[in-house]
Design an enzyme around this catalytic site. Sequence first.
Site, short mmCIF file in Angstrom:
data_model
loop_
_atom_site.label_atom_id
_atom_site.label_comp_id
_atom_site.label_asym_id
_atom_site.label_seq_id
_atom_site.Cartn_x
_atom_site.Cartn_y
_atom_site.Cartn_z
N SER A 1 55.33 54.35 43.41
CA SER A 1 54.54 53.66 42.44
C SER A 1 53.63 54.70 41.66
CB SER A 1 53.99 52.73 42.38
OG SER A 1 54.58 51.97 43.01
N LYS B 1 53.10 40.30 48.77
CA LYS B 1 53.69 40.03 47.65
C LYS B 1 52.78 37.99 47.06
CE LYS B 1 56.81 42.77 45.72
NZ LYS B 1 58.41 42.61 45.12
N ASN C 1 53.54 40.83 41.75
CA ASN C 1 53.26 42.05 41.95
C ASN C 1 52.98 43.47 41.74
OD1 ASN C 1 55.73 42.23 40.22
ND2 ASN C 1 56.34 44.24 40.79
N GLY D 1 71.47 36.65 49.62
CA GLY D 1 70.16 36.54 49.68
C GLY D 1 68.98 35.21 49.47
N ALA D 2 68.99 34.65 49.96
CA ALA D 2 67.45 33.00 49.03
C ALA D 2 65.70 34.20 49.46
CB ALA D 2 67.57 32.49 49.51
N MET E 1 69.94 46.25 45.61
CA MET E 1 67.61 46.15 45.64
C MET E 1 67.70 47.43 46.29
SD MET E 1 66.45 42.44 44.35
CE MET E 1 67.18 40.92 43.27
N GLY F 1 68.78 50.37 43.10
CA GLY F 1 67.22 49.78 42.95
C GLY F 1 66.41 50.85 42.41
#
Length: 276
Positions: free
Chosen positions: A16, A65, A86, A126-127, A218, A242
């Site tokens: 970042s 998060k 985020n 995924g969940a 991702m 990702g």
Amino acid sequence: MDRYAVIGNPIQHSKSPLIHQAFAQASGQTLTYEKIEGPLGQFAATADRFRAEGGRGLNVTVPFKTDACAYATDLAESARAAGAANALKFEGNRCLAQNFDGIGLVRDIVHNLGRPVQGQRVLLLGAGGATRGAILPLLAEQPARLFVANRTVDKAVELARFFHDQGAASRVLEGGGYADLSNDAFDIVINATSASLSADLPPLPITALKADGLAYDMVYGKGLTPFLQLARQAQVQHLADGVGMLVEQAAEAFAWWRGVRPDTQSVIRQLTVPLV
Ligand code: ATR
């Protein structure tokens, strides 16, 4: 100078700062952007300190998060639906929260990879938090179908119910298990599980993948993950990790903070690791 940072734990490998510094340079904005390794269980105290020192905004990554969502005073729809934030923006006593991960994903698929989601059959694996954040931005593109498959089936079913309660059409959004996929093939398959981080493969039937489809993992910078290897075995033509999602969510945060949307292409090129 306006201060920004990314907070996580661990944080050493975060891209970042590099991304935001590149955006600032390219758009003529003067700011600093640092990394903060937040002590576990102390998100609020760490964010408070950064604000007291003049911090204007934070990006938030694993494992904070959900804490960031609880810390904020004003949640955007994206953060509320995901139950996770985020990006935070500090305005006096207020703390505004957004979740740009899902928007970043959709921008990458539609704009960068040139794959419209409209009318497509989309499968999300995924969940967890990553899937939660992706559902509304994907539904906004009007796919023909959005199936959420999870190892723990109840979690996917509950997640679909949560979004149905907020008005998502149950014809389009459905939750279930990997075993439900044996008769279906999908145009876009997105791995939003954390399996790739431990070089694992979700139990996805190879028949769920289509040769002219898109397989999207991702995770970033892990090369050909087991999921992408399966997709290659299925002769899926378009494979992606990702990296574009990472840069696009950063661009959304930058635009939210600074009022200028930076160009993403050169940063994506710089960070792309070949899928081998
Ligand atoms: P995140 O916030 O990154 O989504 P999470 O909330 O911990 O992380 O969720 C991780 C997801 O990856 C879950 O859906 C998990 O499945 P379960 O709910 O059944 O645990 C999924 N996952 C992790 N490892 C997996 C594996 N080896 N195979 C299949 N699914 C996996």
